[in-house]
Design an enzyme around this catalytic site. Structure first.
Site, PDB file in Angstrom:
ATOM      1  N   GLU A 179      95.490  74.263  19.165  1.00 29.08           N
ATOM      2  CA  GLU A 179      94.908  74.907  20.346  1.00 29.08           C
ATOM      3  C   GLU A 179      94.005  76.020  19.866  1.00 29.08           C
ATOM      4  O   GLU A 179      94.170  76.512  18.756  1.00 29.08           O
ATOM      5  CB  GLU A 179      96.018  75.528  21.214  1.00 29.08           C
ATOM      6  CG  GLU A 179      96.969  74.512  21.798  1.00 29.08           C
ATOM      7  CD  GLU A 179      98.297  75.149  22.209  1.00 29.08           C
ATOM      8  OE1 GLU A 179      98.303  76.349  22.547  1.00 29.08           O
ATOM      9  OE2 GLU A 179      99.308  74.445  22.167  1.00 29.08           O
ATOM     10  N   LYS A 211      92.785  79.872  19.784  1.00 29.37           N
ATOM     11  CA  LYS A 211      93.448  81.160  19.972  1.00 29.37           C
ATOM     12  C   LYS A 211      92.515  82.043  20.785  1.00 29.37           C
ATOM     13  O   LYS A 211      91.465  82.474  20.314  1.00 29.37           O
ATOM     14  CB  LYS A 211      93.753  81.797  18.609  1.00 29.37           C
ATOM     15  CG  LYS A 211      94.593  83.054  18.706  1.00 29.37           C
ATOM     16  CD  LYS A 211      95.110  83.438  17.325  1.00 29.37           C
ATOM     17  CE  LYS A 211      96.112  84.569  17.385  1.00 29.37           C
ATOM     18  NZ  LYS A 211      95.516  85.840  17.763  1.00 29.37           N
ATOM     19  N   ASP A 246      91.201  85.233  22.801  1.00 32.64           N
ATOM     20  CA  ASP A 246      91.294  86.658  22.530  1.00 32.64           C
ATOM     21  C   ASP A 246      91.301  87.427  23.848  1.00 32.64           C
ATOM     22  O   ASP A 246      90.269  87.684  24.440  1.00 32.64           O
ATOM     23  CB  ASP A 246      90.089  87.066  21.668  1.00 32.64           C
ATOM     24  CG  ASP A 246      90.400  88.258  20.816  1.00 32.64           C
ATOM     25  OD1 ASP A 246      91.578  88.663  20.775  1.00 32.64           O
ATOM     26  OD2 ASP A 246      89.478  88.799  20.185  1.00 32.64           O
ATOM     27  N   TYR A 279     101.984  77.852  27.151  1.00 32.25           N
ATOM     28  CA  TYR A 279     103.345  77.785  26.630  1.00 32.25           C
ATOM     29  C   TYR A 279     104.369  77.874  27.764  1.00 32.25           C
ATOM     30  O   TYR A 279     104.434  78.869  28.479  1.00 32.25           O
ATOM     31  CB  TYR A 279     103.554  78.929  25.626  1.00 32.25           C
ATOM     32  CG  TYR A 279     104.887  78.924  24.917  1.00 32.25           C
ATOM     33  CD1 TYR A 279     105.511  77.727  24.571  1.00 32.25           C
ATOM     34  CD2 TYR A 279     105.520  80.114  24.588  1.00 32.25           C
ATOM     35  CE1 TYR A 279     106.727  77.730  23.917  1.00 32.25           C
ATOM     36  CE2 TYR A 279     106.734  80.135  23.926  1.00 32.25           C
ATOM     37  CZ  TYR A 279     107.339  78.930  23.596  1.00 32.25           C
ATOM     38  OH  TYR A 279     108.537  78.930  22.957  1.00 32.25           O
ATOM     39  N   LYS A 284      92.937  82.175  11.390  1.00 32.71           N
ATOM     40  CA  LYS A 284      91.913  83.094  11.900  1.00 32.71           C
ATOM     41  C   LYS A 284      90.532  82.686  11.419  1.00 32.71           C
ATOM     42  O   LYS A 284      90.332  82.486  10.212  1.00 32.71           O
ATOM     43  CB  LYS A 284      92.203  84.512  11.396  1.00 32.71           C
ATOM     44  CG  LYS A 284      93.469  85.119  11.973  1.00 32.71           C
ATOM     45  CD  LYS A 284      93.186  85.761  13.309  1.00 32.71           C
ATOM     46  CE  LYS A 284      94.317  86.707  13.648  1.00 32.71           C
ATOM     47  NZ  LYS A 284      93.976  87.783  14.491  1.00 32.71           N
ATOM     48  N   CYS A 288      63.709 114.694  22.230  1.00 30.37           N
ATOM     49  CA  CYS A 288      63.415 113.394  22.823  1.00 30.37           C
ATOM     50  C   CYS A 288      62.225 112.760  22.104  1.00 30.37           C
ATOM     51  O   CYS A 288      61.174 113.392  21.974  1.00 30.37           O
ATOM     52  CB  CYS A 288      63.115 113.560  24.310  1.00 30.37           C
ATOM     53  SG  CYS A 288      62.591 112.026  25.079  1.00 30.37           S
ATOM     54  N   CYS A 291      59.151 112.610  24.717  1.00 30.56           N
ATOM     55  CA  CYS A 291      58.497 113.752  25.348  1.00 30.56           C
ATOM     56  C   CYS A 291      58.740 115.062  24.611  1.00 30.56           C
ATOM     57  O   CYS A 291      58.211 116.100  24.988  1.00 30.56           O
ATOM     58  CB  CYS A 291      58.921 113.882  26.809  1.00 30.56           C
ATOM     59  SG  CYS A 291      60.594 114.498  27.004  1.00 30.56           S
ATOM     60  N   CYS A 295      68.011 113.387  27.507  1.00 27.87           N
ATOM     61  CA  CYS A 295      66.775 114.146  27.661  1.00 27.87           C
ATOM     62  C   CYS A 295      66.758 114.624  29.109  1.00 27.87           C
ATOM     63  O   CYS A 295      66.834 113.816  30.026  1.00 27.87           O
ATOM     64  CB  CYS A 295      65.551 113.259  27.407  1.00 27.87           C
ATOM     65  SG  CYS A 295      64.026 114.014  27.988  1.00 27.87           S
ATOM     66  N   CYS A 319      59.333 112.830  31.469  1.00 30.38           N
ATOM     67  CA  CYS A 319      59.582 111.965  30.327  1.00 30.38           C
ATOM     68  C   CYS A 319      59.198 110.525  30.703  1.00 30.38           C
ATOM     69  O   CYS A 319      59.794 109.947  31.613  1.00 30.38           O
ATOM     70  CB  CYS A 319      61.055 112.083  29.957  1.00 30.38           C
ATOM     71  SG  CYS A 319      61.508 111.143  28.507  1.00 30.38           S
TER      72      CYS A 319
HETATM   73  P1  AMP Z   1      98.733  88.232  17.236  1.00 31.65           P
HETATM   74  O1  AMP Z   1      98.500  89.127  18.412  1.00 31.65           O
HETATM   75  O2  AMP Z   1      97.630  88.240  16.239  1.00 31.65           O
HETATM   76  O3  AMP Z   1     100.112  88.386  16.654  1.00 31.65           O
HETATM   77  O4  AMP Z   1      98.663  86.750  17.807  1.00 31.65           O
HETATM   78  C1  AMP Z   1      99.624  86.288  18.701  1.00 31.65           C
HETATM   79  C2  AMP Z   1      99.019  86.199  20.071  1.00 31.65           C
HETATM   80  O5  AMP Z   1      98.001  85.230  20.129  1.00 31.65           O
HETATM   81  C3  AMP Z   1      99.994  85.741  21.076  1.00 31.65           C
HETATM   82  O6  AMP Z   1     100.796  86.797  21.534  1.00 31.65           O
HETATM   83  C4  AMP Z   1      99.117  85.229  22.176  1.00 31.65           C
HETATM   84  O7  AMP Z   1      98.869  86.256  23.094  1.00 31.65           O
HETATM   85  C5  AMP Z   1      97.791  84.923  21.497  1.00 31.65           C
HETATM   86  N1  AMP Z   1      97.343  83.526  21.677  1.00 31.65           N
HETATM   87  C6  AMP Z   1      96.089  83.176  22.041  1.00 31.65           C
HETATM   88  N2  AMP Z   1      95.963  81.855  22.152  1.00 31.65           N
HETATM   89  C7  AMP Z   1      97.172  81.312  21.866  1.00 31.65           C
HETATM   90  C8  AMP Z   1      97.681  79.979  21.831  1.00 31.65           C
HETATM   91  N3  AMP Z   1      96.902  78.911  22.083  1.00 31.65           N
HETATM   92  N4  AMP Z   1      98.988  79.814  21.516  1.00 31.65           N
HETATM   93  C9  AMP Z   1      99.782  80.876  21.226  1.00 31.65           C
HETATM   94  N5  AMP Z   1      99.353  82.155  21.252  1.00 31.65           N
HETATM   95  C10 AMP Z   1      98.070  82.384  21.560  1.00 31.65           C
HETATM   96 ZN    ZN Z   2      62.211 112.789  27.136  1.00 35.40          ZN
END
Ligand code: AMP
Ligand code: ZN
Length: 665
Positions: free
Chosen positions: A111, A113, A115, A223, A309, A403, A406, A421, A427
């Site tokens: 899957e 990951k 952010d 999950y 990563k 600035c 000006c 400024c 300006c």
């Molecule tokens: P870390 O924060 O680096 O320890 O990574 C773990 C976190 O990755 C988990 O707590 C999830 O919030 C996040 N995460 C994002 N995508 C996934 C995924 N597909 N499966 C599991 N965890 C994920």
């Molecule tokens: Zn200015």
């Protein structure tokens, strides 16, 4: 049809439309039709508070305010993940797994990951019960009222779901939505957010859920956890969760061996920039739940899963020079001019340096070899300096004091990162910037006039402010570069048409600092015309709903300038709208006429916004803080103790939600 049946049918239908739109990305009715049905449901519910249901689609707009989020212990610990950075790391992990399980074939789910901010949501009998942040993994914060406002989170499930389970995933802010939020902040002269992830996790902890509802957050789930779920594999659980109505990313793969895992990784390492969200890697999970149980956990992470990563896309290049841009509000932004370099599929020539502190912190100097990274933002940023490559004659960067446009000495307000400024009316980029803001789409939307033309008009000495636009004559503009007969006509037509733009947009177009679209609407609705607003004293302004001291002071400063007064009086003479056009009134009665009410706390039958709307519909005004002029406080649950004390001290009558409903009935 019986009202109750009608309400229930509408709720069901709207839930389905939400699902089609937010989970499947496949709407089957227009936004307009949706809004109409939602309004219809809202009306029925308001007329029949006895059928109130927190799970109704009307409650998605939020309204509940949480001062302190309750701490909740997770029923199953939320572990973190072990990381890996190379093929070798992954092979080692595979060997460990294989050793513990013996000589059996192992399949893996791959899957992405995502952010964002992790979340755990509990469903009981198919209904959303509670949503909790990860916290320290053992316990987190109850953010249910905020999570309810995210429309891809189902309130009620479909199909054959288990009686009780938790589902976990990530709250993310798609890049497009993030850019839009930042654009709006920049437009009103505020500092933009730094990245989507922090903004997403910050959103979960906002006290006002109505604020959360306005943010384009999404919830991606991956999950399912609970006991006796009858699920054999991770891959199967993704399919099932999708069937129950959850937004489960479709980008996932069942890999028969490590080779197939590596294929998935290398594909997405290259293609991840085409996704609407930020991802920072791939998560590989042993597919069989039975094997997962056998493998178990270390103190910190499951042994059955590992994160791979992606390498942050980083390049090294030379910083040729630093230039300084001056914005419409006078804010200075330092920009790095780089030796052009290829990064994440584009050629990068410029990077943002944010402000003086950032330059000092990284000790960034001209001619340095710098590391450039692309995060969620469109503009890449400098994340460090290769000190070994620093030339011997290198000199520390001295931030400009004047600035660049000006020559005015720059200022920096206490607690603010940006230099300014203050030469507002002299300006050039500030002068042109104000006119550019005035003509922009969300303000006066003047057709035929773009930012470049504004600059040209200003440089030719034809305009100095937006009022001058209305004095332009065809013979003045025809001689301009690239200005043909037809474009000149269009421009003049566009300017003429702007006289019909409604007051609230004119007010936004004036470019008062901190007065964005929403604030302009609030002020226009409250004061009805520009004269009343211009004369309003500070103490009165801050009593207007959602107007704080910073905005109020900015409004006062704007109208106290004689230059602005003159510009406004000229605009009035040209026929620009400075009076609110009375809309088709939603007024129901005048029982609250002349009264100012303050709404505070959490309500069960109506949302806070609905109560505020009801106050206006019955002729009253909304106030933001309790003063001696407050007529009533409408108090819900969890009203702050200091507010209560203040109301009592001033002898202001406190109404419960029911008292309020009785009053307007
Ligand atoms: P870390 O924060 O680096 O320890 O990574 C773990 C976190 O990755 C988990 O707590 C999830 O919030 C996040 N995460 C994002 N995508 C996934 C995924 N597909 N499966 C599991 N965890 C994920
Ligand atoms: Zn200015």
């Amino acid at each position: 049809m019986e009202v109750k049946t009608q309400i229930e049918a509408l709720r069901k239908e709207l839930n389905q439309h939400n699902y089609n739109y937010y989970v499947l990305d496949n709407p089957t009715i227009s936004d307009f039709e949706f809004d109409q049905k939602l309004a219809e449901l809202g009306k029925l519910e308001a007329a029949h508070p006895e059928f109130f249901d927190i799970d109704s689609p009307t409650q998605r707009v939020g309204g509940a305010v949480t001062k302190n989020f309750e701490t909740v212990v997770h029923s199953h610990r939320m572990y973190s993940l072990d990381n890996s950075y190379s093929k070798e790391d992954l092979m080692e992990w595979e060997q460990r797994v294989q050793k513990m399980l013996g000589d059996v074939p192992i399949q893996y789910t791959c899957e992405l990951k995502y952010d964002g901010a992790s979340i755990s949501i509990t469903y009981e009998n198919g209904v959303l019960k509670r949503a909790v942040t990860r916290g320290d993994g053992i316990q987190g914060d109850d953010v249910t009222s905020n999570i309810r406002t995210i429309k891809s989170v189902p309130i009620r499930l479909k199909g054959d779901y288990p009686e009780l389970f938790d589902i976990r995933g990530e709250i993310v802010l798609p890049l497009a939505g993030f850019e839009k939020m930042n654009q709006e902040l920049i437009e009103i002269g505020e500092a933009p957010y730094s990245n989507p992830r922090n903004t997403a996790s910050g959103s979960l902890k906002l006290q006002d859920s109505a604020e959360v509802a306005k943010r384009p957050l999404e919830c991606l789930l991956y999950y399912v956890i609970g006991s006796d779920l009858g699920i054999e594999t991770q891959y199967e659980s993704l399919d099932k969760a999708r069937d129950w109505g959850f937004k489960v990313p479709t980008i996932s793969k069942l890999a028969k061996n490590m080779e197939e895992v590596l294929e998935f990784i290398s594909y997405w390492d290259e293609h991840r920039h085409t996704l609407p969200y930020e991802t920072d890697g791939v998560v590989i999970k042993v597919n069989s739940i039975h094997y997962q149980e056998e493998l178990g956990y270390t103190a910190k992470a499951p042994r059955w899963a590992i994160a791979y990563k992606f390498k942050a896309e980083q390049v090294e290049t030379v910083l040729n020079s630093i230039s300084y841009q001056v914005g419409r509000t006078g804010a200075i932004t330092p920009v790095a001019n780089l030796e052009p370099v290829q990064l994440a599929g584009t050629i990068v020539k410029r990077a943002s340096l944010h402000n003086a502190d950032q330059i000092a912190k990284l000790d960034i100097r001209v001619n340095d070899s710098v590391y450039v990274e692309k995060g969620g933002e469109i503009i890449p940023k400098i994340v460090g300096v290769n000190l070994e490559a620093r030339p011997a004659d290198s000199e520390r960067t001295i931030y400009i004091k004047e600035c660049p446009e000006c020559g005015t000495k720059l200022k920096r307000n206490e607690g603010e990162a940006q230099h300014y400024c203050s030469n507002v009316y002299g300006c050039p980029p500030q002068i042109a910037g104000r006119v550019q803001h005035y003509i922009s789409r969300k303000a006066m939307d003047i057709d035929g006039l773009g930012e470049e033309t504004v600059m040209l008009l200003y440089k030719s000495g034809l305009i100095e402010n937006y009022a001058d636009l209305y004095e332009l004559k065809k013979e003045d503009i025809l001689p301009l570069d690239r200005m043909a007969e037809k474009s000149a006509d269009n421009l003049l037509k566009g300017i003429e048409a702007s006289k019909a733009i409604p007051f609230e947009r004119v007010l936004y177009g004036l470019g008062i600092r901190y007065v964005g679209e929403t604030v302009a609407k609030k002020l226009a609705n409250h004061y009805k015309n520009i004269d009343a607003l211009a004369e309003a004293p500070l103490m009165e302004l801050i009593m207007v709903d959602e107007i704080g001291e910073r905005i109020a002071q900015s409004v006062i400063d704007f109208f106290s300038s004689s230059i602005n007064k003159e510009i406004i009086s000229r605009l009035k003479n040209y026929g620009v709208q400075f009076v609110l056009e009375e809309k088709e009134s939603t007024v129901v009665s005048n029982v609250l006429e002349g009264k100012t009410l303050v709404v505070s706390g959490v309500f069960s039958k109506m949302s806070r916004d609905e109560i505020k709307q009801a106050i206006e519909d019955h002729g009253g005004k909304n106030g933001s803080s309790i003063t001696s002029k407050t007529s009533y406080v409408v108090a819900g649950d969890k009203m702050g103790p200091s507010k209560l004390e203040k109301a009592n001290k001033l002898g202001v009558v406190i109404l419960s939600e029911d008292d309020f409903l009785a009053l307007i009935q």
